[in-house]
Each structure stands twice: as C-alpha cells, then as structure tokens.
Motif scaffolding. Structure first.
Motif, mmCIF file in Angstrom:
data_model
loop_
_atom_site.group_PDB
_atom_site.id
_atom_site.type_symbol
_atom_site.label_atom_id
_atom_site.label_comp_id
_atom_site.label_asym_id
_atom_site.label_seq_id
_atom_site.Cartn_x
_atom_site.Cartn_y
_atom_site.Cartn_z
ATOM 1 N N UNK A 58 0.840 -1.201 0.000
ATOM 2 C CA UNK A 58 0.000 0.000 0.000
ATOM 3 C C UNK A 58 0.872 1.247 0.000
ATOM 4 N N UNK A 59 1.991 1.203 0.696
ATOM 5 C CA UNK A 59 2.920 2.342 0.725
ATOM 6 C C UNK A 59 3.517 2.596 -0.654
ATOM 7 N N UNK A 60 3.839 1.531 -1.380
ATOM 8 C CA UNK A 60 4.356 1.676 -2.743
ATOM 9 C C UNK A 60 3.320 2.358 -3.631
ATOM 10 N N UNK A 61 2.070 1.939 -3.501
ATOM 11 C CA UNK A 61 1.004 2.531 -4.317
ATOM 12 C C UNK A 61 0.778 3.997 -3.945
ATOM 13 N N UNK A 62 0.862 4.293 -2.666
ATOM 14 C CA UNK A 62 0.740 5.693 -2.239
ATOM 15 C C UNK A 62 1.873 6.537 -2.798
ATOM 16 N N UNK A 63 3.084 5.974 -2.861
ATOM 17 C CA UNK A 63 4.225 6.685 -3.440
ATOM 18 C C UNK A 63 3.986 6.983 -4.917
ATOM 19 N N UNK A 64 3.467 6.008 -5.640
ATOM 20 C CA UNK A 64 3.182 6.209 -7.061
ATOM 21 C C UNK A 64 2.162 7.339 -7.226
ATOM 22 N N UNK A 65 1.106 7.298 -6.436
ATOM 23 C CA UNK A 65 0.079 8.343 -6.516
ATOM 24 C C UNK A 65 0.665 9.707 -6.154
ATOM 25 N N UNK A 66 1.480 9.752 -5.125
ATOM 26 C CA UNK A 66 2.106 11.009 -4.705
ATOM 27 C C UNK A 66 2.974 11.574 -5.826
ATOM 28 N N UNK A 80 4.146 -1.149 -15.086
ATOM 29 C CA UNK A 80 3.682 -1.819 -13.879
ATOM 30 C C UNK A 80 3.500 -3.304 -14.162
ATOM 31 N N UNK A 81 3.661 -4.120 -13.167
ATOM 32 C CA UNK A 81 3.358 -5.537 -13.303
ATOM 33 C C UNK A 81 1.863 -5.743 -13.482
ATOM 34 N N UNK A 82 1.486 -6.754 -14.243
ATOM 35 C CA UNK A 82 0.082 -6.948 -14.583
ATOM 36 C C UNK A 82 -0.731 -7.606 -13.470
ATOM 37 N N UNK A 83 -0.072 -8.304 -12.544
ATOM 38 C CA UNK A 83 -0.818 -9.055 -11.534
ATOM 39 C C UNK A 83 -1.662 -8.182 -10.613
ATOM 40 N N UNK A 84 -1.168 -6.998 -10.257
ATOM 41 C CA UNK A 84 -1.913 -6.143 -9.328
ATOM 42 C C UNK A 84 -2.127 -4.735 -9.885
ATOM 43 N N UNK A 85 -2.088 -4.621 -11.185
ATOM 44 C CA UNK A 85 -2.285 -3.331 -11.839
ATOM 45 C C UNK A 85 -3.619 -2.710 -11.441
ATOM 46 N N UNK A 86 -4.636 -3.528 -11.284
ATOM 47 C CA UNK A 86 -5.960 -3.027 -10.917
ATOM 48 C C UNK A 86 -5.967 -2.368 -9.546
ATOM 49 N N UNK A 87 -5.188 -2.890 -8.611
ATOM 50 C CA UNK A 87 -5.122 -2.299 -7.267
ATOM 51 C C UNK A 87 -4.478 -0.915 -7.311
ATOM 52 N N UNK A 88 -3.421 -0.799 -8.086
ATOM 53 C CA UNK A 88 -2.766 0.505 -8.225
ATOM 54 C C UNK A 88 -3.683 1.485 -8.949
ATOM 55 N N UNK A 89 -4.388 1.013 -9.966
ATOM 56 C CA UNK A 89 -5.317 1.881 -10.696
ATOM 57 C C UNK A 89 -6.390 2.427 -9.765
ATOM 58 N N UNK A 90 -6.866 1.617 -8.843
ATOM 59 C CA UNK A 90 -7.886 2.076 -7.894
ATOM 60 C C UNK A 90 -7.344 3.193 -7.008
ATOM 61 N N UNK A 91 -6.114 3.028 -6.509
ATOM 62 C CA UNK A 91 -5.496 4.064 -5.678
ATOM 63 C C UNK A 91 -5.306 5.343 -6.486
#
Length: 136
Positions: A58-66, A80-91
């Motif tokens: 979650x911290x990595x995704x927050x960094x990307x958003x920041x 981005x890796x395809x396995x969890x791309x949807x989770x990052x897109x949501x953030x």
C-alpha cells in the motif's frame, strides 16, 4: 510538454537467469523499448521502484500516486506488473486529479527477444496524448 514515465518494475524490466530459470530485476529496459519503438515523443523518465507487482505494498502505491500528483506533467505513463495493476489503478483513481494517467504492463520480458511490451508502451504513450484529463 513531455509525458512523464514512471517505472515501477513488472515484466517490462525483468531479466532471465538461464542457470536457474528465475526472473529478476537489474536495470530498466525502458530506454531500449523507446528506441526500438522509434519514439519521438518527449518523455521524462523516473524509476520509482523495480519490483514485482505481487510484492507491491500500500505504501508503494501511495508513493506512485504522490509522484503522479507532484510531477508537473499532466500526461503520465506508468510501467507496472500486470498481476496487481488493478489495485494501483484504484489508488490512482482516488488520489490523482487533473491528470491523464495510463498504466501499462507486459506479459513477456523484452529480454526474451520479442515482447508485447513494445506495442503496449507505444499504445500507452498514444493514449496518454489523446485521452482527456480527469477533472475531479
């Protein structure tokens, strides 16, 4: 204005160890992909991390958003890796406003000699230029 490209890892940047059959990260291959694709679009590239998306926190995704919020560019491509791309897109959808953000991945590393990543990166750059910004 240039398109900002944020590198996070994923199959785009994986290397193959022929001795043990494992995939691993060494350096980004983004410059090679842009060269092979004959990219003429001005880009600003920044590596945020080089990890498999299954290990992304979650911290990595927050960094990307920041980083997306803080960069001056309004058009952003994220490798981005395809396995969890949807989770990052949501953030990103929740936190990044007034920017066009396109996330792209690959199923086959470029180091295998042929990769869907070349087409996917080119498509992402085209979409980043043509899709409207999301105003919220």
């Amino acid at each position: 204005m240039a398109i900002r490209i944020f590198i996070t890892g994923g199959t785009f940047d994986k290397e193959y160890n022929m001795l043990n059959g494992q995939l691993y990260f060494k350096d980004t291959h983004l410059h090679e992909l842009l060269e092979k694709g004959r990219n003429l679009v001005p880009v600003e590239i920044r590596t945020l991390m080089m990890i498999d998306s299954l290990k992304m926190t979650a911290e990595d995704r927050d960094l990307i958003a920041y980083q997306c919020e803080q960069c001056e560019e309004e058009q952003i491509v994220i490798t981005h890796g395809t396995d969890t791309m949807d989770k990052t897109a949501k953030v990103l959808a929740e936190k990044v406003k007034n920017k066009t953000v396109v996330i792209t991945g690959a199923m086959i590393p470029i180091k295998f000699g042929s990769s869907d990543g070349l087409f996917n990166l080119g498509s992402a750059l085209a979409f980043a230029q043509t899709l409207p910004r999301v105003f919220m």
